[in-house]
Structures are given as C-alpha cells and as structure tokens.
Design an enzyme around this catalytic site. Structure first.
Site, PDB file in Angstrom:
ATOM      1  N   SER A 729      20.634  64.760  12.313  1.00  0.00           N
ATOM      2  CA  SER A 729      20.480  65.572  13.525  1.00  0.00           C
ATOM      3  C   SER A 729      19.867  64.806  14.688  1.00  0.00           C
ATOM      4  O   SER A 729      19.775  65.343  15.793  1.00  0.00           O
ATOM      5  CB  SER A 729      19.620  66.807  13.218  1.00  0.00           C
ATOM      6  OG  SER A 729      18.325  66.425  12.804  1.00  0.00           O
ATOM      7  N   LYS A 772      13.246  74.338  14.403  1.00  0.00           N
ATOM      8  CA  LYS A 772      13.227  73.348  15.488  1.00  0.00           C
ATOM      9  C   LYS A 772      12.910  74.007  16.830  1.00  0.00           C
ATOM     10  O   LYS A 772      12.122  73.472  17.629  1.00  0.00           O
ATOM     11  CB  LYS A 772      14.572  72.623  15.540  1.00  0.00           C
ATOM     12  CG  LYS A 772      14.833  71.734  14.324  1.00  0.00           C
ATOM     13  CD  LYS A 772      16.197  71.083  14.367  1.00  0.00           C
ATOM     14  CE  LYS A 772      16.420  70.197  13.140  1.00  0.00           C
ATOM     15  NZ  LYS A 772      17.742  69.548  13.134  1.00  0.00           N
TER      16      LYS A 772
END
Length: 849
Positions: A729, A772
């Site tokens: 990511s 996140k």
C-alpha cells in the site's frame, strides 16, 4: 461307649461376671478385673480357698449385669495369681477346674455369691471313643497347621491326654469361635457329646481355613505387582466375593450417576464397561486410579445440563449498550443472532471471530454476549499453544493424561451451551507435536462439531450448542481453512470522539473506584481527556488511555493523602525485619453472616483511622494534565506539515491500528542505482521497483530526459528504520516521493495517501482503510488520496470522520500527482542536452519549463 455320672456336688462360691471371654476347665487364662463388684468377689475368694465361679454375661456392654443377664453355666476356677495395678485394677491369672451350673444367686456386701452344682462323669473306654478321640486329634493337628495363630508343638503337646473331656475342653478353648459357640460348648456336660461337638466344629473351621487359603492364593495372583499394604483390602474383597456379596455401595453410586448423567448411547456403554473393569481391579492399584479418573471426567462433563437462554432483544440491546460504546456493526450482528435463535427451534451454534488491534474490547465484548444471552462464559487462551493435545487431549495410555482444554472448559462451564472465547487464536504455532489450528478445524465446523472426539474421553461429544467466539489481532497468521469456518467481524480503532465518550462513561468511573478517589476529589473535563487522548496516547484502543487515567487518579490520591497525613517524627527502621505482622480476618463464603444466622459474634476491636478531611476538588484540565504527567509523550505534527521536496506522508496498517508513515526520496549523481532503506520487506521493495518503473515510463510526462536514470542514484528511505515494514500500500507514496525529487516540486504536507501501484501507474485498492483514516484523523491530517476501488468501503467509516475529511479517489498515478504535488507538472519536450548535473543542481526548478 457308655457315659455315667460319677459324682454330683453343690458349692457356694463368690461369682464374677466376665465379658467377651469364655473360660474352659483345664485352661490358664489371664484377665483384668476392674468393676467394684468383681473386685469384692475376687477379694472374698482370696480370703477363702481361692476358688471363684466365673460366668460370661450375655451383653458385654452392661457394666453391672443382673443375675438373669448372666449365663447359667460357668466354670469353677482357682486363682493362681493376682496383682493389683496402680490404677486400682487387679490383673489375675485363673485356671479352670470344672463346669458348674447356677442353682441360685444372692448378693452379699456388693458382690454375687452363687450356689453352684458340679457334676463329674465317668467314661468307659472303647473302640468308638478311641476312634472319636483319634479323629479330634487328627482334625486339630490339621487346624493348627492351617492356622497362623497357634504354635504347633505347644498345641500338639497339650492334646496328648487320655481324658476325652479334657481333650474336648482344650481343643474348644483354642478354636476361633464366637462367644455364643464357646458358651454352647461349655454347657455340654457329657464328655462324649462335647467331644463329638468339637469334632463337628473342627470340620467347619478347617473348611473355613481352606477357603481362606484359596482366597489368599487368588489375591496373591491378582497382586503380583501390588504392594503388601493392599493385602487386607484384597482379602476382604475376596471374602465378600466368595460369600456371594460384593463391595457394591461405591459402585452402585457410580452406576446411578452414569444412568442419570444423560450420556449418549456410546458414552453410556463405554462408562458401563469401564465400571465393570473397575470392579475387578485392586482398589489401590495404578490401573484402578486411571479408570476411576476416567469415569470422574465422563461424569463431570455436562451431557444434558444447559442454561436457559435469554432471547429478549430489548434486554440484549440494553446490556450491549451499557457495556460498550460504539461497535454498532457488532451489536447488530449479535441481535441478528438472537433473532434467529428465537425463530429457529434448534439452531446451530454460531462461530464468530473478532479481529482488531489490542484494547478495542474484543474479550469484554464476548463477556457481554454471554451476559446478554444468559449463558455461562469461559475463556480459553490459545496464545503460544503449539501442541495438538492441548485441544484434543492425551490418550489414556500416557501417565498423567488429561482431556483437552475444550473439554476442561466445558466442565468448568457446567453446561453444554456456554459462550467459549478462544482468545488470541492468531498466536498459535506448530512444531513436531502437531498443529493445534488443525485440531480446531473440527471444533469450529458446525457440520462436524456435534461429534467432537477428544482423545482422552474417546467418545463423541456434542459442541454444536456452544457459542464460539475467537479473537485475533491479525488474520494472515490464521490458516485459510480455519478462517473459512468463522464469520470474521473486524473491530477497527476508536475515533477521538468515541475514546472521549468511553473515557467519560467507563474508564473514569472504573479508575476512581480502583484508586479510591471520589467525584468530590477529582473532576475530569472534556478538554483534559482530549489532551490525554491526543498528547499522551497513540493507539487504536483505549488500554493506554485507561492506564493514563489511572495514573492521574493515583496522583490525585497521593495529593489527598499527603494533605491529610501529619508529619511523623518516628525513626526510619534500618530494615523490614521488625515490621509488624497482622493476620487478616476472612470469612469463608459458605459461612453465613452473623445477622443471617441470628448468632452474635465478637469482633476484635480495631484501631480506626481518622477520616480524611475534604480538600479542594482537583479539576483535570489540559494544564493540570501537563502538571501531573509531565511533557506530552507525542508531539503534534503541525510543524511537519510544510511542503517539502521528496517527503510524502503515507498511511500504514499495524496490529495495533493505523499509523502515519513518512516516505523520503533523494536524488544524487550516480550510475542509475536505486537504494531502499528503513528495514523494508520484500513486497515493499518490489513496490519501490514498480514505482521507479512507472517514473521511467512517464519520463516525458514528468519533463525528464528518457535516460535520466543513467546518471542518477535514487535513495528511498522510510524513517524509524528499526521497525520492520512491508506491504504494497505504500506504492503511490514512494512514487510521489520519487517524482517530487526528480521534478523538484514539493509535496503538500497537509495530505496523506495510500494505495498500491502498478508499473503502468494504475492505483489498486488496499486493506485496513478505516484504521488508516483514523490514524490520519488522529494526526490532524484531513485530506487523503485513496484508490477509487476503496470508495465502497466508506460505509464502515464513522460519519463524523467522513464529514471532517476531504477524500480524493484516484485510478491512476497521474491523478495522484495532480492532487499531491504543490503545483501541476507541465509536460514539454526536453532538450536532449539535459544532464544529471542539471537535475541535481536545480532541485527547485521545474525542468519542463
């Protein structure tokens, strides 16, 4: 064989009742005289011709028997010796002379005096008498050989007599007969009849001894490896078995328990067979202990006992809302489960798996489920378990074998439908002893766990009614087959607002109670709690927040006590050796309180401490937090939000929630090498390679020479180099940092990003979106670039977070650069003369101009 009366005589003698013994003529017998009446009779006899009449009383427990409670036939005896003992008793030795029958009894001066009739018989010798005498002698020799209590030589010498009456009395006195049998023998005056009766008794006693010897042989064969101490128990058992009786009381009780346990047919047959084996084993043998333990475990496990389940949705909602704030998705799933239980008569057990960072309430949520459904709750920690036997148990062939933890938890719960929490299921490992996660495959499969087989019990056990709840921090360490058997529910980290509400509703009250401070002594304000959340904790859950709240409460408690405690002038001891030890008085739980029993109890007076004087309330504000806890542990990132070249803020997922991950890139003269540092994993290094391939393929768009990489070295670094990092990511974050370094355009410091990149510049979706975004929100970053395919995941994000944050969704790296860079890149043809020196020398100049 003719017997005639030779002589009859009447005598008046002192009479002494005796207990538990029958004295025969011609026998020397010692005994102790203690009763006052017996002592007086003895003294009277000693004053005369030392003759006394001894008769056995019917009941030995009567201290002062009446004449009708004494047998009418006794023995006239000579007192051979008497010795008075210090306690007042007299030890005497008497020798029986002849039988006598009581004619009358009178009481004189505290003792009995009896008129006794004695008769002597004359027996003519003949073949029949000789045959009878020989038979008795032979039988008695056999009896002495079989008996272990008689000396062979002494007894054989004693029976070498010609008088049949004396022979009968000598043999009868040495036989192991009851008092009644000996009295019956004493009352036979005719010597021949008495000798005949002795012969019959010898036959019976010899048969008993032969049976006893047979029993002893059987016991010895059964006890080849047993110890000598078992002999008595085995002998008793063998005697009862020989008589047709058994030691049935304990085994009957076990049989009743087995019948009432409600076992399955297979388990009942197994238990019954094991009980039969147990009956044939020595009670003290090792095999008997193993068999008994097995039966105890079979009986201890709940087979039919279950708790009545609460299916009231309103009550369950109140319990869940009262115990936890937020977690709406999980609460809805639990209410759905209860709804199904209400509609379906026999539903299968549910298997949930709560996955989330530490401190978000996974374990406490399981306890709330048990409370809401009215079930028992047991917790099985699987962290560090590496042996399959911990789940399935050991086979009974092993010494010290036990059932597996699951069966032990079922015994602890006491019902067949508890809530069983499998804590830390992701922390299991495997070695040469097996894989415990493989053993859980059967346990957590609703199609199989109704016939779970434990190695120790060795019978099928139904786990289908158990509500299994597994907890884990991560999923990637759980085998896919095990994941497939569970319904995974993710518990993401809490927002600051949720943490504030949790602290106000639960944590503050709990820590006040634990530290002893009251609401009148300390007050927590919302800004003070927010300061704790923002500056003293960085976590997805609330465990550290609770710890810091407790830290504040302890400091307040210290201030309260210091304000009340007088200054002491007592000297400080050099050591703790002289410390006063006091014993704490505890009342057992089973013991009722004095008020409940109506009994008054005396309590030891205790020195009461003086009550604390109230002090001014301490209000926890942000300033007070800094005063009590010191400088902030986590600094605000506002100072790092300046736009910088090559520095990009990324978002990462960790086991404890989301976090911020800054990625840096630097360009320098070189030969086209690319370096990655920061303890990056293989996947992250491949992402860096993919990002570099994208940059090279888009060199013209970025205003770079096609061969720019030949004269440059690019260094990508992710700070906090001691912490391992991995995952795809960070792809767009690395690509943005490289592009910024090469083009000299700063990256916006108020924006964060996450997404996987391909060599063609496509942005692919990532996981852990909620964690996140919460991490960005905690750090004060309210603008984030995300993959377009993650737009569907916004449903899991709290509404207040979505409203406060500006989210950009990108499908390609070109779209990311338009948002992330300070100014837009203008793609123009470049002069071929541009060199690496130009790129390094003018980092702030856009080379497309």
């Amino acid at each position: 064989m003719v017997t005639t009366k030779d002589k009859t005589d009447t005598k008046r003698l002192p009479m002494m009742p005796i207990r538990d013994v029958v004295i025969f003529p011609f026998m020397m017998t010692p005994f102790v005289v203690g009763r006052e009446s017996s002592v007086r009779a003895l003294e009277e006899a000693l004053l005369g011709d030392k003759k006394i009449f001894l008769a056995t009383q019917h009941d030995a427990s009567i201290d002062e028997p009446r004449p009708d409670e004494i047998y009418s036939v006794g023995t006239v005896a000579n007192i051979v010796q008497s010795l008075k003992q210090p306690d007042g008793n007299i030890k005497v030795l008497v020798e029986g002379v002849e039988r006598g029958k009581i004619i009358s009894v009178s009481e004189e001066e505290g003792y009995f005096r009896a008129v006794v009739k004695t008769t002597s018989y004359k027996v003519e010798q003949g073949p029949q008498l000789e045959s009878l005498t020989s038979r008795v002698t032979t039988l008695f020799e056999q009896y002495v050989k079989l008996s272990q209590n008689l000396n062979y030589e002494t007894m054989i010498a004693a029976i070498r007599v010609d008088d049949p009456g004396k022979l009968a009395d000598t043999v009868g006195a040495n036989l192991q007969l009851t008092i009644e049998e000996k009295q019956e023998l004493l009352e036979i005056f005719d010597p021949v009849d008495r000798l005949t009766r002795v012969a019959d008794l010898l036959d019976i006693e010899i048969e008993k001894l032969n049976v006893d010897r047979t029993i002893q042989g059987r016991v010895k064969r059964q006890m080849e490896r047993a110890q000598k101490e078992y002999y008595l128990n085995e002998k008793i058992k063998a005697i009862q078995k020989e008589l047709g009786r058994g030691e049935k009381s304990e085994y009957d009780e076990l049989k009743k328990k087995i019948d009432a346990a409600g076992m399955t047919k297979d388990a009942h047959e197994k238990a019954t067979a094991e009980l039969k084996r147990l009956e044939g084993m020595p009670p003290m043998s090792a095999e008997s202990t193993v068999s008994r333990n097995y039966l105890d475990w079979l009986l201890a496990v709940p087979w039919k006992k279950r708790t009545k389940e609460i299916r009231d949705l309103h009550y369950a909602r109140r319990v869940l809302e009262g115990d936890h704030y937020g977690l709406e998705k999980i609460k809805e799933r639990i209410l759905e489960f209860l709804s199904v239980r209400r509609l379906v008569q026999n539903p299968k057990g549910s298997i949930l798996c709560f996955v989330g960072p530490p401190g978000v309430g996974k374990t406490s949520l399981g306890m709330s489920i048990a409370k809401a459904t009215g079930r028992k709750f047991v917790r099985l920690s699987l962290g560090g378990v590496r042996d399959e036997a911990e789940i399935r148990g050991h086979r009974r062939t092993y010494i010290g074998a036990l059932p597996g933890q699951l069966i032990q938890m079922m015994k602890k719960a006491g019902t067949k439908n508890p809530v069983v929490m499998l804590d830390e299921v992701d922390k299991m490992s495997m070695d040469f002893r097996g894989d415990p996660s493989a053993a859980l495959l059967e346990v957590l499969d609703p199609e199989q766990n109704y016939m779970f087989m434990d190695h120790y019990l060795d019978v099928e056990y139904d786990l289908s009614q158990v509500f299994f709840i597994a907890t884990a921090n991560v999923l990637h360490t759980i085998p896919p087959a095990l994941q497939d058997r569970m319904e995974v529910i993710r518990l993401s980290g809490y927002t600051e607002l949720e943490k504030l509400e949790i602290a106000k509703r639960f944590l503050v009250a709990k820590q006040r109670k634990d530290t002893g401070v009251t609401e009148e002594q300390v007050e927590f304000t919302d800004p003070g709690l927010q300061s704790l959340i923002q500056s003293y904790t960085r976590e997805a859950g609330v465990r550290n927040l609770e710890r810091e709240v407790g830290n504040l409460c302890r400091k307040v408690a210290r201030k309260v006590v210091d304000a009340q405690s007088p200054v002491s002038d007592e000297p400080v001891p050099e050591s703790a050796q002289g410390a006063e030890v006091i014993e704490e008085e505890t009342q057992p739980e089973e013991q009722a309180a004095p008020e409940a029993t109506g009994k008054k109890t005396k309590k030891k007076a205790k020195k009461e401490e003086a009550p604390l004087i109230p002090i001014e309330k301490i209000v926890i504000t942000p300033e007070k937090v800094s005063e009590l806890l010191g400088p902030a542990k986590f600094r605000d990132l506002d100072v790092e939000k300046n736009n910088e070249i090559g520095a990009t803020t990324g978002l990462a997922w960790t086991e404890v929630g989301g976090s911020i991950l800054t990625t840096e890139a630097a360009v320098m003269e070189g030969r086209g090498k690319m370096m990655t540092t920061g303890k990056l994993g293989d996947v992250m290094q491949e992402s860096a390679q993919a990002a570099m391939s994208y940059v090279r393929s888009r060199a013209q768009y970025l205003g770079l020479p096609k061969d720019f990489y030949r004269h440059l070295d690019i260094h990508v670094h992710v700070p906090e180099g001691a912490i391992p990092k991995d995952g795809p990511s960070a792809g767009i974050t690395i690509a943005t940092s490289i592009c910024s370094s090469l083009t000299g355009i700063p990256v916006r410091g108020d924006i964060a990003m996450t997404g996987e990149i391909t060599v063609r510049g496509r942005v692919l979706p990532i996981g852990g979106l909620k964690e996140k975004l919460l991490a960005a929100h905690r750090q004060g970053i309210f603008e984030v670039v995300l993959p377009k395919d993650n737009e569907k995941d916004l449903a899991d994000i709290p509404e207040n977070i979505r409203k406060e944050m500006k989210l950009h969704f990108a499908t390609s790296m070109d779209e990311v650069l338009k948002v992330a860079l300070e100014r837009e890149i203008v793609a123009l043809p470049l002069a071929p003369a541009a060199t690496a020196t130009d790129l390094v020398a003018r980092p702030d100049e856009n080379l497309t101009h």
